[in-house]
Design a protein around this motif. Structure first.
Motif, PDB file in Angstrom:
ATOM      1  N   ILE B  39       0.830  -1.208   0.000  1.00 35.84           N
ATOM      2  CA  ILE B  39       0.000   0.000   0.000  1.00 35.84           C
ATOM      3  C   ILE B  39       0.871   1.269   0.000  1.00 35.84           C
ATOM      4  O   ILE B  39       0.516   2.249  -0.648  1.00 35.84           O
ATOM      5  CB  ILE B  39      -0.953   0.010   1.224  1.00 35.84           C
ATOM      6  CG1 ILE B  39      -1.656  -1.330   1.378  1.00 35.84           C
ATOM      7  CG2 ILE B  39      -1.944   1.150   1.126  1.00 35.84           C
ATOM      8  CD1 ILE B  39      -2.781  -1.571   0.452  1.00 35.84           C
ATOM      9  N   PRO B  40       2.000   1.294   0.734  1.00 32.65           N
ATOM     10  CA  PRO B  40       2.786   2.535   0.772  1.00 32.65           C
ATOM     11  C   PRO B  40       3.470   2.880  -0.550  1.00 32.65           C
ATOM     12  O   PRO B  40       4.182   3.884  -0.602  1.00 32.65           O
ATOM     13  CB  PRO B  40       3.846   2.275   1.850  1.00 32.65           C
ATOM     14  CG  PRO B  40       3.470   1.018   2.515  1.00 32.65           C
ATOM     15  CD  PRO B  40       2.569   0.273   1.614  1.00 32.65           C
ATOM     16  N   GLN B  41       3.266   2.104  -1.590  1.00 30.64           N
ATOM     17  CA  GLN B  41       3.890   2.435  -2.874  1.00 30.64           C
ATOM     18  C   GLN B  41       3.541   3.863  -3.295  1.00 30.64           C
ATOM     19  O   GLN B  41       4.375   4.592  -3.821  1.00 30.64           O
ATOM     20  CB  GLN B  41       3.443   1.432  -3.945  1.00 30.64           C
ATOM     21  CG  GLN B  41       3.961   1.702  -5.341  1.00 30.64           C
ATOM     22  CD  GLN B  41       5.468   1.517  -5.437  1.00 30.64           C
ATOM     23  OE1 GLN B  41       6.097   1.037  -4.512  1.00 30.64           O
ATOM     24  NE2 GLN B  41       6.041   1.929  -6.539  1.00 30.64           N
ATOM     25  N   GLU B  43       3.117   6.389  -1.446  1.00 32.13           N
ATOM     26  CA  GLU B  43       3.899   7.373  -0.685  1.00 32.13           C
ATOM     27  C   GLU B  43       5.253   7.608  -1.347  1.00 32.13           C
ATOM     28  O   GLU B  43       5.765   8.718  -1.340  1.00 32.13           O
ATOM     29  CB  GLU B  43       4.100   6.902   0.766  1.00 32.13           C
ATOM     30  CG  GLU B  43       2.981   7.331   1.700  1.00 32.13           C
ATOM     31  CD  GLU B  43       1.639   6.771   1.308  1.00 32.13           C
ATOM     32  OE1 GLU B  43       1.488   5.546   1.352  1.00 32.13           O
ATOM     33  OE2 GLU B  43       0.745   7.555   0.928  1.00 32.13           O
ATOM     34  N   SER B 157       1.130  -3.328   6.227  1.00 37.76           N
ATOM     35  CA  SER B 157       1.305  -2.469   5.065  1.00 37.76           C
ATOM     36  C   SER B 157       0.435  -1.220   5.185  1.00 37.76           C
ATOM     37  O   SER B 157       0.879  -0.102   4.903  1.00 37.76           O
ATOM     38  CB  SER B 157       0.946  -3.271   3.814  1.00 37.76           C
ATOM     39  OG  SER B 157       1.262  -2.579   2.671  1.00 37.76           O
ATOM     40  N   VAL B 158      -0.810  -1.404   5.627  1.00 37.28           N
ATOM     41  CA  VAL B 158      -1.700  -0.257   5.838  1.00 37.28           C
ATOM     42  C   VAL B 158      -1.120   0.651   6.918  1.00 37.28           C
ATOM     43  O   VAL B 158      -1.103   1.881   6.790  1.00 37.28           O
ATOM     44  CB  VAL B 158      -3.120  -0.730   6.223  1.00 37.28           C
ATOM     45  CG1 VAL B 158      -3.976   0.445   6.650  1.00 37.28           C
ATOM     46  CG2 VAL B 158      -3.768  -1.465   5.065  1.00 37.28           C
ATOM     47  N   HIS B 161       1.651   2.633   5.536  1.00 36.81           N
ATOM     48  CA  HIS B 161       1.093   3.671   4.671  1.00 36.81           C
ATOM     49  C   HIS B 161       0.625   4.869   5.495  1.00 36.81           C
ATOM     50  O   HIS B 161       0.951   6.023   5.192  1.00 36.81           O
ATOM     51  CB  HIS B 161      -0.066   3.087   3.849  1.00 36.81           C
ATOM     52  CG  HIS B 161      -1.083   4.090   3.435  1.00 36.81           C
ATOM     53  ND1 HIS B 161      -0.822   5.067   2.494  1.00 36.81           N
ATOM     54  CD2 HIS B 161      -2.349   4.300   3.852  1.00 36.81           C
ATOM     55  CE1 HIS B 161      -1.890   5.828   2.355  1.00 36.81           C
ATOM     56  NE2 HIS B 161      -2.834   5.390   3.157  1.00 36.81           N
ATOM     57  N   THR B 165       2.238   8.604   5.404  1.00 38.46           N
ATOM     58  CA  THR B 165       1.427   9.770   5.041  1.00 38.46           C
ATOM     59  C   THR B 165       1.585  10.848   6.115  1.00 38.46           C
ATOM     60  O   THR B 165       1.782  12.030   5.811  1.00 38.46           O
ATOM     61  CB  THR B 165      -0.055   9.374   4.912  1.00 38.46           C
ATOM     62  OG1 THR B 165      -0.137   8.199   4.121  1.00 38.46           O
ATOM     63  CG2 THR B 165      -0.860  10.464   4.242  1.00 38.46           C
ATOM     64  N   ASP B 273      -0.547  13.509   0.606  1.00 38.34           N
ATOM     65  CA  ASP B 273      -1.382  12.301   0.586  1.00 38.34           C
ATOM     66  C   ASP B 273      -1.909  11.957  -0.808  1.00 38.34           C
ATOM     67  O   ASP B 273      -2.800  11.135  -0.954  1.00 38.34           O
ATOM     68  CB  ASP B 273      -2.562  12.455   1.556  1.00 38.34           C
ATOM     69  CG  ASP B 273      -3.455  13.621   1.172  1.00 38.34           C
ATOM     70  OD1 ASP B 273      -3.072  14.382   0.253  1.00 38.34           O
ATOM     71  OD2 ASP B 273      -4.516  13.783   1.788  1.00 38.34           O
ATOM     72  N   PHE B 276      -1.629   8.054  -2.393  1.00 38.60           N
ATOM     73  CA  PHE B 276      -2.496   6.925  -2.082  1.00 38.60           C
ATOM     74  C   PHE B 276      -3.420   6.569  -3.244  1.00 38.60           C
ATOM     75  O   PHE B 276      -3.529   5.406  -3.643  1.00 38.60           O
ATOM     76  CB  PHE B 276      -3.315   7.248  -0.831  1.00 38.60           C
ATOM     77  CG  PHE B 276      -4.223   6.132  -0.402  1.00 38.60           C
ATOM     78  CD1 PHE B 276      -3.705   4.869  -0.155  1.00 38.60           C
ATOM     79  CD2 PHE B 276      -5.580   6.338  -0.258  1.00 38.60           C
ATOM     80  CE1 PHE B 276      -4.528   3.831   0.240  1.00 38.60           C
ATOM     81  CE2 PHE B 276      -6.409   5.301   0.126  1.00 38.60           C
ATOM     82  CZ  PHE B 276      -5.885   4.052   0.375  1.00 38.60           C
TER      83      PHE B 276
END
Lengths: 253, 345
Positions: B39-41, B43, B157-158, B161, B165, B273, B276
């Motif tokens: 998920i942080p991709q 970012e 992962s969340v 993220h 952020t 942000d 995302f």
């Protein structure tokens, strides 16, 4: 007496509350072929996985005097240990050649790994299949690829888990000849087998496992003529390869 | 909608799709190697864009202190991981990788930033600042969970993220930024005007795809990554440490993310942000590709880009809804087509 290469001292492995391996001690001297025999569920595969670090174990495992107990699998590979697992664990969607190249991964950048050409001479079938995916190989070819891939890493101790499993008798004989030749070339070998007859023919020394412990140990000539081994593993297996041993060695003592 | 508008929309879709393709490819890479849905991709994309924007403005980017902090955390994580076999050599290796490398990057950035060294150098500097973060994040947040289930990894992962952020807000503030285009040139092509910027975007995307392909098919390290994805135990038995493969794939993902940020910064105002939503669209494409196939993910990314641009013209209020709804028929089709998977591993 030569200093042992691999020394396992009261190694135990538990799956939850069940102890699959209970206090096994075992040694492999340099250049020797040691076999571990036993029926299904005797703890042979668990023992090998513990020696390789795939499973966590209690007890001490030393390789050339160095304590391996806390080292992960990769670090044991770097020390010169190699395991060919029962399920081979090939890279099925990659070509035969790429599988072999990855076998020498621990020497990356140094050029110290095995020679692919030499592997193809040793296993000509692999040369024919070099561009094929490993997943398309037959059982015998897979075993050859697994052996060749392990040899690419130039192991000093090679552990094989049931290399004859699911193979036709002719191929079993070929695999055993290869294993014996590796020993003659100086690689120490720990061979886990259900096919006791084939294993004892090439081994120098053997251990018999039952219920997670060593019930019998000796040089292979003695084991071949030991009444309990003959009765439990050789006699029965010769009559019916697939049958489980009718009684346990331990209860016969 | 006439043909000219359709062409315009297609052009727009392909350019955006190129960015989604880059993100989808890194998501597939990270997932197949580490089972982490990254998920942080997004970012990394935002960090790339914002870092370039502050270098453009001649100020030291907020990612520099962040890089130093992450490096220090990774150093501690590495030491904790190797606590049983910690010797001088290991300490030196960790120190060079986690402390010295970010330190050198920080000094270079600190020296160069006020001089406004020009776009090419600034882009290079941006990539050098953001790329090591991938490996550090892996060491800190994901390596300790290497044996956890996909669900636990997704939760982590969340978490990462959300943390990134928040850190983005701390280090860059709530202001959005935009950078000048990579090229001011434009070329007439029939009824369309093709901008140099969009050519750069498509060209660099193709270059990254070719580079990835060469990496995976020609180098032993690339093959080791595939091997880990195909058979983790088999790879470990060859001496390929899952932590090495994880670090490498996260670094590649961070690099591609930062590059996507550099490419997208001239097109849209990027906030801390913004990443995302961009990341999610790449994720839609990766899902359509089954999180396994690189070509399918790249093709799906183009489709997502085109759907998005057509949707924003036809029903701009529902643009995001339409894009994310595209995932539903694909999931239905996939679940009907494939045998039910009971439990992983």
């Amino acid at each position: 007496m030569t200093r042992p290469m691999l020394e396992a001292e009261s190694v135990s492995v538990a799956y939850g509350k069940v102890e699959a391996v209970r206090g096994i001690s075992l040694t492999v001297e340099p250049g020797r072929l040691v076999t571990v025999l036993g029926a299904n569920g005797a703890g042979k595969t668990t023992l090998l996985n513990a020696l390789m670090g795939v499973l966590p174990a209690r007890g001490a495992i030393r390789f050339e005097g160095r304590d391996l107990t806390r080292l992960p699998v990769e670090a044991r590979v770097a020390q010169g240990l190699s395991l060919i697992p029962e399920r081979r664990e090939l890279f099925s969607t990659m070509t035969v050649e790429d599988n072999l190249k990855l076998g020498a991964f621990r020497f990356r950048g140094t050029g110290g790994g095995g020679d692919i050409g030499e592997m193809y001479r040793l296993f000509p079938r692999l040369a024919e299949r070099r561009r094929q995916h490993a997943g398309t190989l037959s059982g015998g070819e897979r075993q050859m690829l697994a052996m060749a891939r392990a040899l690419m890493g130039r192991p000093r101790l090679l552990m094989l888990d049931e290399p004859s499993l699911g193979l036709a008798p002719l191929i079993v004989a070929e695999v055993m000849r290869t294993v014996a030749r590796l020993r003659d070339e100086g690689v120490a070998i720990l061979l886990v087998e259900q096919n006791a007859r084939a294993a004892l023919q090439i081994a120098d020394h053997g251990y018999v496992l039952d219920g997670g412990t060593v019930v019998l140990e000796g040089d292979s000539r003695t084991l071949q003529t030991d009444a309990r081994v003959v009765e439990t593993y050789l006699g029965v297996l010769a009559a019916d390869d697939a049958a489980a041993p009718p009684n346990r060695v331990a209860s016969g003592r | 909608m006439d043909a000219t508008i359709l062409l315009l929309l297609l052009q727009d879709g392909v350019v955006n799709g190129a960015i989604y393709a880059l993100i989808a490819l890194s998501l597939v890479l990270v997932f197949t190697v580490t089972r982490v849905i990254l998920i942080p991709q997004g970012e990394f994309v935002a960090y790339g864009a914002l870092t370039l924007a502050s270098l453009e403005a001649g100020t030291l980017p907020g990612t520099v202190p962040l890089l130093l902090g992450l490096g220090a955390c990774a150093f501690l994580a590495d030491c904790a991981e190797a606590r049983h076999n910690l010797d001088g050599r290991a300490l030196l290796r960790f120190g060079l990788r986690d402390l010295a490398l970010p330190g050198v990057v920080a000094v270079i950035a600190w020296l160069l930033a006020p001089t406004k060294p020009g776009l090419p150098v600034e882009i290079l500097l941006t990539l050098v600042i953001v790329t090591p973060m991938g490996g550090f994040l892996h060491a800190v947040a994901f390596r300790p969970l290497a044996h956890a289930s996909v669900l636990v990894l997704l939760i982590a992962s969340v978490g990462v993220h959300l943390a990134l952020t928040g850190l983005g807000l701390v280090f860059f503030g709530a202001e959005g930024s935009r950078t000048p285009p990579l090229s001011e040139a434009s070329f007439p092509a029939g009824p369309l005007l093709v901008s140099g910027q969009s050519l750069w975007m498509i060209g660099l995307t193709l270059a990254i795809i070719v580079a990835l392909w060469l990496f995976f098919s020609r180098t032993l390290l690339g093959k080791a990554l595939i091997a880990t994805a195909v058979n983790r135990l088999g790879a470990r038995l060859m001496g390929i440490a899952p932590s090495l493969a994880g670090r490498l794939s996260f670094s590649v993902a961070a690099f591609i993310g930062a590059l996507s940020g550099v490419l997208i910064a001239p097109l849209t105002t990027v906030y801390y942000d913004t990443g995302f939503l961009i990341g999610l669209k790449g994720f839609v494409a990766a899902i359509i590709g089954g999180l396994a196939s690189y070509p399918a993910a790249a093709a799906a990314a183009l489709l997502v880009g085109i759907i998005e641009s057509v949707a924003s013209f036809e029903a701009s209020a529902f643009k995001e809804v339409i894009v994310f709804m595209a995932i539903i028929p694909v999931l239905l089709w996939r679940s009907l087509r494939s045998a039910p998977v009971e439990d992983e591993e």
